[in-house]
Scaffold this motif. Structure first.
Motif, mmCIF file in Angstrom:
data_model
loop_
_atom_site.group_PDB
_atom_site.id
_atom_site.type_symbol
_atom_site.label_atom_id
_atom_site.label_comp_id
_atom_site.label_asym_id
_atom_site.label_seq_id
_atom_site.Cartn_x
_atom_site.Cartn_y
_atom_site.Cartn_z
ATOM 1 N N LEU A 23 0.839 -1.200 0.000
ATOM 2 C CA LEU A 23 0.000 0.000 0.000
ATOM 3 C C LEU A 23 0.877 1.254 0.000
ATOM 4 O O LEU A 23 0.582 2.233 -0.690
ATOM 5 N N ARG A 24 1.970 1.213 0.775
ATOM 6 C CA ARG A 24 2.874 2.367 0.835
ATOM 7 C C ARG A 24 3.407 2.695 -0.563
ATOM 8 O O ARG A 24 3.452 3.862 -0.956
ATOM 9 N N ARG A 25 3.772 1.665 -1.309
ATOM 10 C CA ARG A 25 4.307 1.897 -2.655
ATOM 11 C C ARG A 25 3.256 2.561 -3.546
ATOM 12 O O ARG A 25 3.538 3.499 -4.286
ATOM 13 N N LEU A 26 2.033 2.063 -3.455
ATOM 14 C CA LEU A 26 0.958 2.643 -4.269
ATOM 15 C C LEU A 26 0.761 4.121 -3.933
ATOM 16 O O LEU A 26 0.665 4.965 -4.825
ATOM 17 N N LEU A 27 0.714 4.438 -2.630
ATOM 18 C CA LEU A 27 0.426 5.812 -2.217
ATOM 19 C C LEU A 27 1.616 6.741 -2.463
ATOM 20 O O LEU A 27 1.426 7.927 -2.731
ATOM 21 N N THR A 28 2.829 6.204 -2.380
ATOM 22 C CA THR A 28 4.008 7.027 -2.652
ATOM 23 C C THR A 28 4.094 7.358 -4.138
ATOM 24 O O THR A 28 4.351 8.500 -4.521
ATOM 25 N N ASP A 29 3.864 6.347 -4.969
ATOM 26 C CA ASP A 29 3.937 6.564 -6.424
ATOM 27 C C ASP A 29 2.765 7.384 -6.936
ATOM 28 O O ASP A 29 2.887 8.084 -7.945
ATOM 29 N N ASN A 30 1.620 7.237 -6.274
ATOM 30 C CA ASN A 30 0.380 7.869 -6.756
ATOM 31 C C ASN A 30 -0.368 8.494 -5.574
ATOM 32 O O ASN A 30 -1.311 7.889 -5.061
ATOM 33 N N PRO A 31 0.057 9.678 -5.144
ATOM 34 C CA PRO A 31 -0.563 10.275 -3.942
ATOM 35 C C PRO A 31 -2.076 10.420 -4.052
ATOM 36 O O PRO A 31 -2.785 10.325 -3.045
ATOM 37 N N SER A 32 -2.591 10.633 -5.268
ATOM 38 C CA SER A 32 -4.039 10.821 -5.386
ATOM 39 C C SER A 32 -4.811 9.522 -5.163
ATOM 40 O O SER A 32 -6.039 9.545 -5.017
ATOM 41 N N ALA A 33 -4.099 8.390 -5.127
ATOM 42 C CA ALA A 33 -4.782 7.116 -4.890
ATOM 43 C C ALA A 33 -5.445 7.094 -3.514
ATOM 44 O O ALA A 33 -6.435 6.388 -3.313
ATOM 45 N N GLU A 34 -4.893 7.880 -2.575
ATOM 46 C CA GLU A 34 -5.476 7.867 -1.226
ATOM 47 C C GLU A 34 -6.934 8.323 -1.266
ATOM 48 O O GLU A 34 -7.770 7.793 -0.532
ATOM 49 N N GLU A 35 -7.242 9.270 -2.146
ATOM 50 C CA GLU A 35 -8.636 9.727 -2.243
ATOM 51 C C GLU A 35 -9.530 8.687 -2.895
ATOM 52 O O GLU A 35 -10.744 8.685 -2.684
#
Lengths: 151, 133
Positions: A23-35
């Protein structure tokens, strides 16, 4: 409640595991994924914790576990933010449903929804229990989110 | 971009996301069953495709691609199994799938497991022409 008390009630469980680093990798690479994944309340809760990504990973696992327990998926048009996992004052997680997830729960006459979350050693795990059946109007009222969602 | 360029970009995005050798990401490979993608990977792959192609496919477009004009209540029955009309729709958009293997007992929530790399490339190529359900 004890589902065994009434023959009209059925139950279903769902479980999911998330590697926190994934999950950290996803959110670091794609900050807008958190929304895309989390409501404002979930993000705010996690941000206030010492290890925010552990809590986000547990909540993501919780959402997936709820989808599995409800028996719904991509074709039902649900989004991850349709399931909001907040914490009650005593710390136990509370699931709120909105949007298509709420509509699916109503259609399936969901009466109870319980979620348990845990994380340790870089792994987050969640289990959801759904009880179906009983009076429909009771079911609908149970799934209003406890805090406003990002939407 | 040509269809071949889009397919190459999708294959590269899938390989990077799932940390697989490029040659393992064959067009006919199913994302979830053959390549082991999980739901979190779907979102990651869509972001990677966006960076490579400038095309951001939404998860809702995948639903629209699979279901077409078939309403959800017509696509699956009350028990959650895909109806004959739904199976015909799945066969239309995923002609490579051997529908006889399911003998009419395909659970709707498992349809996404049939998506291949080529299906995803087709989605990207048809971006904007697919109804967002």
């Amino acid at each position: 409640m004890d589902a065994s008390l009434s023959p009209e009630l059925r139950h279903s469980v769902g479980v999911d595991v998330v590697i926190v680093a994934r999950l950290r990798r996803l959110l670091t690479d794609n900050p807008s994924a958190e929304e895309d994944l989390f409501t404002a309340a979930e993000s705010a809760y996690a941000a206030a914790q010492r290890r925010p990504e552990d809590h986000l990973a547990a909540r993501f696992a919780g959402k997936e576990a709820v989808f599995k327990a409800l028996g719904i998926g991509l074709l039902d048009g649900v989004s991850w933010t349709d399931v909001e996992l907040t914490s009650a004052p005593d710390g136990h997680p509370v699931a709120g449903l909105t949007g298509n997830a709420q509509r699916c729960a109503e259609r399936r006459n969901v009466r109870e929804l319980e979620v348990s979350l845990s994380h340790s050693g870089g792994i987050a795990i969640a289990q959801a229990l759904v009880v179906f059946g009983g009076a429909q109007h009771e079911a609908i009222e149970r799934f209003q989110p406890h805090v406003p969602s990002r939407d | 971009m040509t269809d071949d360029e889009i397919l190459a970009a999708v294959q590269s995005a899938v390989a990077q996301c799932l940390e697989l050798p490029d040659d393992e990401v064959a067009p006919h490979a199913t994302l979830m069953v053959d390549l082991g993608a999980e739901s979190i990977d779907f979102l990651d792959i869509l972001f990677r495709i966006d960076r490579k192609t400038g095309i951001r496919v939404k998860v809702s477009e995948i639903r629209g691609h699979i279901m077409g004009d078939v309403a959800l209540d017509a696509f699956r029955d009350a028990e959650g199994f895909v109806t004959p009309e739904g199976l015909a729709q799945v066969q239309r958009v995923m002609p490579r799938v051997d529908m006889s293997a399911f003998q009419g007992r395909l659970e709707a929530r498992h349809v996404a497991k049939l998506l291949t790399v080529q299906d995803l490339a087709d989605l990207v190529a048809n971006h904007g022409r697919i109804p967002v359900a």
